[in-house]
Design an enzyme around this catalytic site. Structure first.
Site: not given
Lengths: 490, 490
Positions: B255-256, B259, B285
């Site tokens: 997830h990170e 980003h 997101e």
């Protein structure tokens, strides 16, 4: 227009300066290597803000109207007045040229050192010296101080080149004589073996704790060149690990804890004021050096360290605490200042002081620097410099414009000598404590007598207040003579 | 007074804002715990500088005279104009009150959550809502947007509450129907066992590499709540480790990385301009969610992860790639948003969106919030909230004044659905690649179609440009229906 406005403005400037320090720590410990240019732009923007604040013309008006409420405020105003005067005297164009040139010069110096190529560095060094002389002239404007004193004042306010030259002149013959006697004696056996990094770091953490480092307000990381960073409630230290030389890791750690203790122990009421940090490079170095040498390399403390290494399961070639003590304090001639022992260290500094003073005075041409360095090294150390990276190219300082910085290392040693003389007189049980790994009485003495006052007093007055006498080179020389005469059975 | 002056001024502001971000990273990862108040003072000083720059009246004059040289400059001026208008509309007194109250409110919320004591938090929340309504009124001044839209605009420029309400209104019944069908089917076996931290971190590093994270311009550390931080050439990520739940570590990391990839891959020419970062929370997101879910939780990629865990020597209770895939995507009703699966996640968001919109509109009193939350939770999730920390006290957002932020999480999922539809159409070999752990075609598509443009276009236009069609909720719902019907054999 009130004193409160000035102090509030100053407080924000101090906080922003702390941020700049934190970015420097990050760059040396955590920053990904591809972020260098990115970071340079960030730091440039922050330095721009800081410069504008430090030369903000409102400061002059505020100072004119300022009325200190107490002695601490008076000291703050003295710092603000002095800093404002210094920053305002340097024309913006000169400040920019210096910033641009020195950031460039550091890279060129690093190339020259790697290639042992003095000629590659000389044109740049020539420009740096010229700009620093221009800066010194601007700073000295209207005062009677010489050019070198104007630069020295940035690192050791109140010191003068003449005073330092007098001190160094008295020290040099005694140190040369001591090194000759020591080197004529049989050399102790050095430490040998391999000491895994994790093992060293466990011991380094214990050493930091033993010397009173406050882990709730700091942390220990690795860096190429160990340093301490930050003030007050966020003071971080770094060390390095060479698996063949654990003393490098251990004594770098203790050294940086000395710096950090000064910052961590400043009176909390002084934080974010000009009083809330170490008062000068020399006084700072007195803390790091006394922790590292007078305490950390003492027979008593090395006895504890010897047993600590044994308990860690280190495979030591040295079988007694006394042999270990002698190995820790082994005196060896060498070209490199940062690797020098207590006997040689100050001779390295004196050489640099005399040469940089002559450069700034215009008495020594950059073109003649290498020859002057090598002649002097032969005189004081008895050997010819074999390559420039072992001589005038070894230190970064001159490339980044740090003229006037070197003597503060020896001032630190001199102050440390005085402080330890006073401390030993007050603490007759010191060696018994150190033999148990307990530095609390000694570090508590430093905290109560010196560290907590931060920059409240001028540098020499800070040391004099702690010692109860005016500092000079005597106690350091007596300590070195006694220690090494005993250790080498002279 | 030239456009160049404005852009140079803006560039320094952007650099200072990056520094503020770096201090935030440090606080969550490296800062000693005793430094919190010290750091707050540093950040306060920096925020003061940033606020003064963002509301500097010279910006208005510069903007009046500005002439963009090209489309990118025109986009920069659009951002600067918008930000200046927003910052200038908020009275200094209100900004200060909000900063003071929210920093206080976060602590009170944390206490209330720890004690499951709603009453302890309500008076503070009441004040926060009142100030945010005041801020929204100031921001909306002179425009036709409603109060909530004025707040939403900070996180998702160009979005409106009415549009989001329409989208959510169409999604909610389909999601509720899907969760009911899924929960009626036999549940897959979950992952069990203990997975040592070092093992998890080795795999997490491999996952970051597999998803194209550039380690020369970033680093991975641990944090309590994983986050990504920074722009351009210094983008750092964090993850966390729970030895009983390695998926938490792995999917937080992916997830990170999503980003971070958006920030790392922005056109280098845009860095230190308003275009040099992700354009909105929703588009950001979309990257983290598509990396984590559509790519990372796909059958193809989980097959690779299964073998990677086997190769690491993990003692897995699941014996086939299909069982592993089903465990990764296990649907479970739960109270906590941050632990929700793909089927439940958006239902959590819709609940918060409707409630916070009513709070800001003045249609829901803070005193009635808990009852409203619990009623709605029962409706959509079929269970009663058993304690406030499982209900309205679970998220930090409202305490720190983040009203208008929640819907961007679901917008991210919606955008991710659209992007993956377009990506799959362009890359027929995607699953074969993912089964080999090779995300390069997919992440390259994201980079070329979306990430490199940074904030050049408005958020929805950014997604539309990448997809080739205007985004709506359809592709996400189709993806969820298909994925879970297959996975649960509905």
């Amino acid at each position: 227009m009130s004193t409160a406005d000035l102090l509030a403005f100053q407080r924000e400037t101090e906080a922003l300066a702390q941020i700049a320090g934190r970015l420097g720590w990050d760059r040396e410990t955590m920053m990904p290597r591809g972020a260098a240019a990115h970071r340079a732009e960030e730091i440039g923007a922050l330095e721009g803000v800081l410069h504008a604040r430090r030369t903000d013309p409102r400061i002059a008006a505020w100072l004119d109207a300022a009325v200190p409420a107490d002695a601490a405020q008076a000291a703050q105003l003295r710092h603000i007045r002095r800093d404002y005067a210094r920053h305002s005297r340097i024309p913006a164009r000169l400040a920019q040229e210096l910033a641009r040139l020195t950031s460039l010069a550091q890279g060129i110096w690093a190339e020259a050192r790697a290639r042992d190529d003095v000629a590659h560095f000389l044109p740049t060094l020539h420009q740096v010296v010229a700009l620093k002389r221009e800066e010194a002239a601007a700073l000295a404007d209207g005062s009677n101080t010489g050019l070198y004193d104007a630069l020295l004042d940035d690192y050791e306010p109140g010191a003068s080149a003449d005073w330092i030259a007098g001190v160094f002149g008295r020290m040099r013959p005694r140190l040369v004589a001591l090194r000759e006697r020591v080197l004529a004696a049989p050399a102790p056996e050095p430490l040998r073996g391999e000491y895994p990094a994790e093992q060293q770091m466990r011991i380094a953490r214990d050493l930091a704790t033993a010397f009173g480092y406050d882990w709730t307000r700091g942390r220990l990381d690795l860096a190429v060149h160990p340093f301490s960073s930050g003030s007050g409630n966020d003071v971080r230290i770094t060390t390095r690990v060479n698996e063949a030389d654990p003393f490098n890791c251990f004594y770098s750690t203790i050294h940086e804890v000395g710096h950090a203790a000064y910052e961590q122990n400043v009176d909390q009421a002084f934080l974010f004021t000009p009083l809330g940090r170490g008062v000068s490079m020399g006084v700072h170095e007195s803390q790091s050096r006394s922790y590292e040498n007078q305490l950390g390399r003492s027979r008593a403390f090395t006895g504890w360290l010897f047993r600590r290494m044994q308990a860690e399961g280190c495979a030591l070639n040295l079988t007694s605490p006394e042999a270990f003590y002698r190995a820790v304090n082994r005196v060896q001639p060498g070209f490199i200042r940062t690797e020098a022992d207590e006997v040689h260290y100050n001779l390295h500094i004196m050489l640099r002081f005399d040469l940089e003073r002559a450069l700034i005075a215009g008495d020594l041409a950059v073109a003649d620097l290498e020859a002057a360095w090598n002649d002097r090294f032969l005189q004081d150390f008895g050997v010819m410099v074999d390559r420039p990276s072992h001589g005038m190219l070894q230190d970064v300082h001159w490339s980044v414009g740090l003229f006037g910085y070197f003597p503060t290392y020896s001032l630190g040693n001199i102050y440390a000598g005085c402080l330890m003389k006073a401390l030993r007189a007050d603490l007759p049980g010191l060696d018994a404590d150190l033999a148990r790994g307990d530095t609390s009485a000694a570090t508590g003495w430093m905290r109560d007598r010196l560290q907590r006052f931060g920059a409240l007093r001028e540098p020499r007055a800070t040391v004099a207040h702690a010692c109860g006498f005016d500092p000079d080179e005597g106690p350091l020389l007596d300590y070195l003579d006694a220690k090494f005469a005993d250790l080498y059975r002279l």
